[in-house]
Design a protein around this motif. Sequence first.
Motif, PDB file in Angstrom:
ATOM      1  N   PHE A 163       0.830  -1.197   0.000  1.00  9.99           N
ATOM      2  CA  PHE A 163       0.000   0.000   0.000  1.00  9.99           C
ATOM      3  C   PHE A 163       0.868   1.252   0.000  1.00  9.99           C
ATOM      4  CE2 PHE A 163      -4.223  -1.488   2.164  1.00  9.99           C
ATOM      5  CZ  PHE A 163      -4.503  -2.266   1.059  1.00  9.99           C
ATOM      6  N   THR A 164       0.333   2.318  -0.571  1.00  9.73           N
ATOM      7  CA  THR A 164       0.896   3.643  -0.351  1.00  9.73           C
ATOM      8  C   THR A 164       0.295   4.197   0.943  1.00  9.73           C
ATOM      9  OG1 THR A 164      -0.872   4.776  -1.537  1.00  9.73           O
ATOM     10  CG2 THR A 164       1.047   4.075  -2.825  1.00  9.73           C
ATOM     11  N   ILE A 204      -4.604   4.755   4.373  1.00  8.73           N
ATOM     12  CA  ILE A 204      -5.634   5.605   4.977  1.00  8.73           C
ATOM     13  C   ILE A 204      -7.012   5.241   4.433  1.00  8.73           C
ATOM     14  CG2 ILE A 204      -6.500   7.977   5.083  1.00  8.73           C
ATOM     15  CD1 ILE A 204      -3.545   8.879   5.239  1.00  8.73           C
ATOM     16  N   ARG A 205      -7.098   5.055   3.132  1.00 12.27           N
ATOM     17  CA  ARG A 205      -8.382   4.687   2.522  1.00 12.27           C
ATOM     18  C   ARG A 205      -8.862   3.321   3.020  1.00 12.27           C
ATOM     19  NH1 ARG A 205     -10.609   9.270   0.213  1.00 12.27           N
ATOM     20  NH2 ARG A 205      -8.921  10.479  -0.719  1.00 12.27           N
ATOM     21  N   PHE A 206      -7.924   2.408   3.179  1.00 16.95           N
ATOM     22  CA  PHE A 206      -8.291   1.087   3.685  1.00 16.95           C
ATOM     23  C   PHE A 206      -8.850   1.192   5.103  1.00 16.95           C
ATOM     24  CE2 PHE A 206      -7.266  -2.820   6.035  1.00 16.95           C
ATOM     25  CZ  PHE A 206      -7.972  -3.751   5.274  1.00 16.95           C
ATOM     26  N   GLN A 207      -8.190   1.981   5.948  1.00 12.17           N
ATOM     27  CA  GLN A 207      -8.679   2.170   7.321  1.00 12.17           C
ATOM     28  C   GLN A 207     -10.084   2.770   7.306  1.00 12.17           C
ATOM     29  OE1 GLN A 207      -7.071   0.991   9.797  1.00 12.17           O
ATOM     30  NE2 GLN A 207      -7.251   2.210  11.665  1.00 12.17           N
ATOM     31  N   ALA A 208     -10.314   3.703   6.401  1.00 11.96           N
ATOM     32  CA  ALA A 208     -11.634   4.325   6.293  1.00 11.96           C
ATOM     33  C   ALA A 208     -12.696   3.304   5.907  1.00 11.96           C
ATOM     34  CB  ALA A 208     -11.596   5.464   5.280  1.00 11.96           C
ATOM     35  N   PRO A 266       1.800  11.096   0.521  1.00 11.90           N
ATOM     36  CA  PRO A 266       0.698  10.147   0.320  1.00 11.90           C
ATOM     37  C   PRO A 266       0.987   9.071  -0.715  1.00 11.90           C
ATOM     38  CG  PRO A 266       0.175  12.289  -0.631  1.00 11.90           C
ATOM     39  CD  PRO A 266       1.413  12.469   0.184  1.00 11.90           C
ATOM     40  N   GLN A 267       1.952   9.308  -1.605  1.00 13.73           N
ATOM     41  CA  GLN A 267       2.278   8.341  -2.649  1.00 13.73           C
ATOM     42  C   GLN A 267       3.388   7.366  -2.246  1.00 13.73           C
ATOM     43  OE1 GLN A 267       0.199   8.271  -5.127  1.00 13.73           O
ATOM     44  NE2 GLN A 267      -0.765  10.109  -4.287  1.00 13.73           N
ATOM     45  N   MET A 268       3.987   7.577  -1.082  1.00 17.62           N
ATOM     46  CA  MET A 268       5.092   6.716  -0.644  1.00 17.62           C
ATOM     47  C   MET A 268       4.578   5.338  -0.267  1.00 17.62           C
ATOM     48  SD  MET A 268       8.421   6.670  -0.032  1.00 17.62           S
ATOM     49  CE  MET A 268       9.008   8.325   0.366  1.00 17.62           C
ATOM     50  N   LYS A 269       5.264   4.298  -0.730  1.00 15.56           N
ATOM     51  CA  LYS A 269       4.903   2.928  -0.375  1.00 15.56           C
ATOM     52  C   LYS A 269       5.231   2.670   1.101  1.00 15.56           C
ATOM     53  CE  LYS A 269       3.701   0.930  -4.387  1.00 15.56           C
ATOM     54  NZ  LYS A 269       2.419   0.204  -4.604  1.00 15.56           N
ATOM     55  N   ILE A 270       4.385   1.894   1.766  1.00 12.39           N
ATOM     56  CA  ILE A 270       4.603   1.551   3.176  1.00 12.39           C
ATOM     57  C   ILE A 270       5.966   0.887   3.357  1.00 12.39           C
ATOM     58  CG2 ILE A 270       3.773   0.190   5.131  1.00 12.39           C
ATOM     59  CD1 ILE A 270       1.890   2.460   4.397  1.00 12.39           C
ATOM     60  N   LYS A 271       6.326  -0.001   2.440  1.00 13.41           N
ATOM     61  CA  LYS A 271       7.581  -0.745   2.576  1.00 13.41           C
ATOM     62  C   LYS A 271       8.803   0.161   2.497  1.00 13.41           C
ATOM     63  CE  LYS A 271       7.627  -2.069  -2.335  1.00 13.41           C
ATOM     64  NZ  LYS A 271       7.541  -3.221  -3.277  1.00 13.41           N
ATOM     65  N   ALA A 272       8.625   1.381   1.971  1.00 11.25           N
ATOM     66  CA  ALA A 272       9.744   2.314   1.841  1.00 11.25           C
ATOM     67  C   ALA A 272       9.822   3.304   3.004  1.00 11.25           C
ATOM     68  CB  ALA A 272       9.634   3.081   0.525  1.00 11.25           C
ATOM     69  N   LEU A 273       8.855   3.245   3.918  1.00 15.05           N
ATOM     70  CA  LEU A 273       8.836   4.195   5.031  1.00 15.05           C
ATOM     71  C   LEU A 273       9.851   3.809   6.098  1.00 15.05           C
ATOM     72  CD1 LEU A 273       5.003   4.733   5.639  1.00 15.05           C
ATOM     73  CD2 LEU A 273       6.563   6.232   4.392  1.00 15.05           C
ATOM     74  N   SER A 274      10.464   4.809   6.703  1.00 15.98           N
ATOM     75  CA  SER A 274      11.325   4.584   7.868  1.00 15.98           C
ATOM     76  C   SER A 274      10.458   4.223   9.066  1.00 15.98           C
ATOM     77  CB  SER A 274      12.121   5.846   8.180  1.00 15.98           C
ATOM     78  OG  SER A 274      11.239   6.889   8.589  1.00 15.98           O
ATOM     79  N   LYS A 275      11.094   3.759  10.140  1.00 12.55           N
ATOM     80  CA  LYS A 275      10.352   3.443  11.363  1.00 12.55           C
ATOM     81  C   LYS A 275       9.617   4.673  11.869  1.00 12.55           C
ATOM     82  CE  LYS A 275      10.797   1.822  16.136  1.00 12.55           C
ATOM     83  NZ  LYS A 275      11.714   1.423  17.234  1.00 12.55           N
ATOM     84  N   ILE A 306      -0.092   7.320  13.932  1.00 18.40           N
ATOM     85  CA  ILE A 306      -0.760   8.445  14.593  1.00 18.40           C
ATOM     86  C   ILE A 306      -1.929   8.939  13.748  1.00 18.40           C
ATOM     87  CG2 ILE A 306      -0.468  10.857  15.290  1.00 18.40           C
ATOM     88  CD1 ILE A 306       2.415  10.098  16.133  1.00 18.40           C
ATOM     89  N   VAL A 307      -1.720   9.059  12.434  1.00 14.84           N
ATOM     90  CA  VAL A 307      -2.797   9.485  11.538  1.00 14.84           C
ATOM     91  C   VAL A 307      -3.999   8.554  11.649  1.00 14.84           C
ATOM     92  CG1 VAL A 307      -3.476   9.827   9.130  1.00 14.84           C
ATOM     93  CG2 VAL A 307      -1.209  10.552   9.894  1.00 14.84           C
ATOM     94  N   LEU A 308      -3.738   7.255  11.549  1.00 17.66           N
ATOM     95  CA  LEU A 308      -4.821   6.276  11.540  1.00 17.66           C
ATOM     96  C   LEU A 308      -5.571   6.237  12.868  1.00 17.66           C
ATOM     97  CD1 LEU A 308      -3.106   3.306   9.642  1.00 17.66           C
ATOM     98  CD2 LEU A 308      -4.496   5.169   8.711  1.00 17.66           C
TER      99      LEU A 308
END
Length: 232
Positions: free
Chosen positions: A89-90, A95-99, A121-130, A138-140
């Motif tokens: 996911f990006t 966010i859309r999935f949580q919604a 918003p376009q960043m892939k989850i797998k590419a995010l830092s901790k 926090i957003v979710l």
Amino acid sequence: MSNVIRMTGVTKKYINQTALKDISLTVPIGKIIGVIGGNGSGKSTLLKLMSGLSLPTSGSVTVNGEAANRRTGKVVSYSSELGSFYPIFTVREAIRFQASQFADFNLAKADEIMKLMRLDPQMKIKALSKGNRGRLQIVLALAREVPYILMDEPLSGLDPMVRETIVKGLISYVDLNAQTLIMTSHEVAEIESLIDGFIALKDGSLLKMADVEELHETESLRIADWMKKAYI
């Protein structure tokens, strides 16, 4: 008073350890509460019991007068320190999935918090830092319009340079007329200005539950200084 989280004589045992011992406390709506204590003190277990994701070995946990269980998720937004995302996911898709999972999820609010957290918003989850995964957590959590928001170490992994901004953001997105935020944290000094009260755990036992102002007035101590005395 039914609009509270109440724990009565709660003990939680695992195979080789007792995580919590005879905990009794009440948390009403309209508070920001910090859960403090050392590693292994039972902080994460406390939140899991309050969220209904774990059940007590003995005693009772009620949320708004009903026994906490898996259905408690309708009134509790819970975010763990580890988090759980679909890596393909990006940020936007997460966010859309949580919604799609929670009718109370406020997409407009999520977009606002996402911008505050400076997430792409376009960043892939797998590419995010901790740290950025923590920001997404926090957003979710905050975008759900439920009475109780439980956050396990929301500041973990965040750059110290941005923590102050994020802590202030936490305040602005909690409606204290209708919500309570309960958060665990090792960063006691950084959350003291944010919280109304604290729950102090030591070796699975409740050491103290108090208002922060009460501690300041009666003992003339900040929480970190009180901890140095209490945890000897």
